[in-house]
Structures are given as structure tokens and as C-alpha cells.
Write a protein that holds these residues in place. Structure first.
Motif, PDB file in Angstrom:
ATOM      1  N   MET A  61       0.822  -1.182   0.000  1.00  0.00           N
ATOM      2  CA  MET A  61       0.000   0.000   0.000  1.00  0.00           C
ATOM      3  C   MET A  61       0.874   1.257   0.000  1.00  0.00           C
ATOM      4  N   ARG A  62       1.888   1.275   0.886  1.00  0.00           N
ATOM      5  CA  ARG A  62       2.734   2.472   0.947  1.00  0.00           C
ATOM      6  C   ARG A  62       3.542   2.657  -0.347  1.00  0.00           C
ATOM      7  N   LEU A  63       3.944   1.570  -0.968  1.00  0.00           N
ATOM      8  CA  LEU A  63       4.651   1.696  -2.249  1.00  0.00           C
ATOM      9  C   LEU A  63       3.740   2.328  -3.295  1.00  0.00           C
ATOM     10  N   PHE A  64       2.477   1.962  -3.270  1.00  0.00           N
ATOM     11  CA  PHE A  64       1.485   2.583  -4.161  1.00  0.00           C
ATOM     12  C   PHE A  64       1.349   4.062  -3.827  1.00  0.00           C
ATOM     13  N   HIS A  65       1.306   4.394  -2.544  1.00  0.00           N
ATOM     14  CA  HIS A  65       1.210   5.791  -2.142  1.00  0.00           C
ATOM     15  C   HIS A  65       2.406   6.597  -2.634  1.00  0.00           C
ATOM     16  N   LEU A  66       3.552   5.932  -2.776  1.00  0.00           N
ATOM     17  CA  LEU A  66       4.741   6.592  -3.320  1.00  0.00           C
ATOM     18  C   LEU A  66       4.654   6.786  -4.833  1.00  0.00           C
ATOM     19  N   GLY A  67       3.627   6.222  -5.449  1.00  0.00           N
ATOM     20  CA  GLY A  67       3.454   6.357  -6.896  1.00  0.00           C
ATOM     21  C   GLY A  67       4.085   5.238  -7.696  1.00  0.00           C
ATOM     22  N   LEU A  68       4.499   4.171  -7.020  1.00  0.00           N
ATOM     23  CA  LEU A  68       5.114   3.043  -7.721  1.00  0.00           C
ATOM     24  C   LEU A  68       4.040   2.095  -8.252  1.00  0.00           C
ATOM     25  N   GLN A  69       4.376   1.376  -9.291  1.00  0.00           N
ATOM     26  CA  GLN A  69       3.463   0.392  -9.863  1.00  0.00           C
ATOM     27  C   GLN A  69       3.607  -0.903  -9.055  1.00  0.00           C
ATOM     28  N   VAL A  70       2.587  -1.217  -8.253  1.00  0.00           N
ATOM     29  CA  VAL A  70       2.628  -2.382  -7.378  1.00  0.00           C
ATOM     30  C   VAL A  70       1.318  -3.149  -7.451  1.00  0.00           C
ATOM     31  N   LEU A 124      12.840   5.460   1.205  1.00  0.00           N
ATOM     32  CA  LEU A 124      12.561   5.434  -0.231  1.00  0.00           C
ATOM     33  C   LEU A 124      11.881   6.722  -0.667  1.00  0.00           C
ATOM     34  N   ARG A 125      10.974   7.225   0.158  1.00  0.00           N
ATOM     35  CA  ARG A 125      10.303   8.495  -0.145  1.00  0.00           C
ATOM     36  C   ARG A 125      11.333   9.599  -0.320  1.00  0.00           C
ATOM     37  N   ASP A 126      12.305   9.668   0.606  1.00  0.00           N
ATOM     38  CA  ASP A 126      13.343  10.689   0.510  1.00  0.00           C
ATOM     39  C   ASP A 126      14.212  10.482  -0.724  1.00  0.00           C
ATOM     40  N   ARG A 127      14.550   9.238  -0.978  1.00  0.00           N
ATOM     41  CA  ARG A 127      15.408   8.923  -2.136  1.00  0.00           C
ATOM     42  C   ARG A 127      14.730   9.290  -3.461  1.00  0.00           C
ATOM     43  N   LEU A 128      13.406   9.076  -3.528  1.00  0.00           N
ATOM     44  CA  LEU A 128      12.646   9.378  -4.742  1.00  0.00           C
ATOM     45  C   LEU A 128      12.204  10.843  -4.816  1.00  0.00           C
ATOM     46  N   GLY A 129      12.410  11.592  -3.729  1.00  0.00           N
ATOM     47  CA  GLY A 129      12.016  13.000  -3.715  1.00  0.00           C
ATOM     48  C   GLY A 129      10.507  13.191  -3.683  1.00  0.00           C
ATOM     49  N   ASP A 153       7.138  14.081  -1.713  1.00  0.00           N
ATOM     50  CA  ASP A 153       6.753  14.746  -0.471  1.00  0.00           C
ATOM     51  C   ASP A 153       5.502  14.082   0.115  1.00  0.00           C
ATOM     52  N   PRO A 154       5.288  14.245   1.418  1.00  0.00           N
ATOM     53  CA  PRO A 154       4.153  13.594   2.076  1.00  0.00           C
ATOM     54  C   PRO A 154       2.798  13.939   1.445  1.00  0.00           C
ATOM     55  N   GLU A 155       2.658  15.154   0.949  1.00  0.00           N
ATOM     56  CA  GLU A 155       1.380  15.547   0.341  1.00  0.00           C
ATOM     57  C   GLU A 155       1.115  14.760  -0.942  1.00  0.00           C
ATOM     58  N   LYS A 156       2.153  14.493  -1.713  1.00  0.00           N
ATOM     59  CA  LYS A 156       1.971  13.682  -2.924  1.00  0.00           C
ATOM     60  C   LYS A 156       1.528  12.273  -2.544  1.00  0.00           C
ATOM     61  N   MET A 157       2.125  11.715  -1.493  1.00  0.00           N
ATOM     62  CA  MET A 157       1.693  10.393  -1.021  1.00  0.00           C
ATOM     63  C   MET A 157       0.220  10.447  -0.618  1.00  0.00           C
ATOM     64  N   ARG A 158      -0.158  11.488   0.080  1.00  0.00           N
ATOM     65  CA  ARG A 158      -1.538  11.631   0.548  1.00  0.00           C
ATOM     66  C   ARG A 158      -2.521  11.690  -0.630  1.00  0.00           C
ATOM     67  N   ARG A 159      -2.108  12.344  -1.704  1.00  0.00           N
ATOM     68  CA  ARG A 159      -2.980  12.432  -2.892  1.00  0.00           C
ATOM     69  C   ARG A 159      -3.221  11.060  -3.535  1.00  0.00           C
ATOM     70  N   ASN A 160      -2.302  10.117  -3.305  1.00  0.00           N
ATOM     71  CA  ASN A 160      -2.472   8.763  -3.849  1.00  0.00           C
ATOM     72  C   ASN A 160      -3.311   7.865  -2.951  1.00  0.00           C
ATOM     73  N   HIS A 161      -3.703   8.359  -1.800  1.00  0.00           N
ATOM     74  CA  HIS A 161      -4.524   7.570  -0.877  1.00  0.00           C
ATOM     75  C   HIS A 161      -5.965   7.541  -1.382  1.00  0.00           C
TER      76      HIS A 161
END
Length: 130
Positions: free
Chosen positions: A1-10, A111-116, A118-126
Motif C-alpha cells: 500500500m505504501r509503495l502505491f502511495h509513493l506512486g510506484l506500480q505495485v 525510499l520516499r526521501d530517495r525518490l524525492g 513529499d508527504p502531500e503527494k503520497m496523501r494524494r495517492n490515498h
């Protein structure tokens, strides 16, 4: 789920929309005791399809870790060794499962930091369908 929130294809094994694995994919499995028949089968299927595999375990000498390309060992109590003096009062594999949860959340932050991301972008994927 969190990988998806990061915008990754999972995808999740068992979901009806999970695509087939192949080259370039990574299958991540958890086998605390080192062997679970379903996990072993998934590892074999993924490897045969050319995907890379990672096994998270408390027993790195088990059959599943030996079948994986990569092994992440969490030195925590599991059901196979949950009795005797000086052990956690948590039942069965709870200590491994809890440690795994915390480790994965920390890995997502890194991973979030490495990929740059931000928390708001993750939140938008929720999901908004709760």
C-alpha cells in the motif's frame, strides 16, 4: 500500500487485477519461519517468469530464503521458537510481524526521501473510497 502511495506500480498476490510477473519485476514475500508452502510456490513461479525475488524472514537458512535472489533477515522471535525462558510474551509470530511492520515503514520513509516524494503527494495517492 505504501509503495502505491509513493506512486510506484505495485500489485498484491491474490488480487484479481494482479498482472503476470516477468523480467524487471520484483516479488517481495514474507516467510518468518523460513518455509511456507505458498510462499515457496510463489518464489518458484516468479523466478521461472524471470522476476527477481526478495524474502523477508527470521530464519535465513530456510528453504524460502534459499530460493530467493535476496534475503532480508529480521532477527525476531517467530512461532517456531516462541516458548522457553527469556522470550517475548507476545504470542507466536507477533514479534516478527511487528518488527516487519516498523522496518517496512522506515524503509518507505527512506525510499520516499530517495525518490524525492513529499508527504502531500503520497496523501494524494490515498484512496477516497473509505
Amino acid at each position: 500500500m505504501r509503495l502505491f502511495h509513493l506512486g510506484l506500480q505495485v500489485s498484491v498476490v491474490g488480487d484479481m487485477t494482479t498482472p503476470p510477473l516477468g523480467e524487471g519485476d520484483l516479488l517481495i514475500v514474507s516467510a518468518g519461519p523460513g518455509y511456507l508452502s505458498r510462499v515457496q510456490s510463489l518464489l518458484e513461479t516468479a523466478s521461472a517468469a524471470g522476476a527477481r525475488t526478495l524474502c523477508v524472514t527470521a530464519q535465513p537458512d530456510g528453504r524460502c530464503p534459499h530460493s530467493a535472489d535476496h534475503v532480508l533477515t529480521i532477527p525476531a522471535q517467530i512461532m517456531a521458537d516462541d516458548s522457553g525462558p527469556g522470550l517475548s510474551i507476545l504470542p507466536m509470530g507477533s514479534l516478527f510481524e511487528g518488527a516487519q511492520f516498523v522496518l517496512f515503514e522506515i524503509m518507505v520513509l527512506k525510499l520516499r526521501d530517495r525518490l524525492g516524494i513529499d508527504p502531500e503527494k503520497m496523501r494524494r495517492n490515498h484512496t477516497n473510497l473509505e
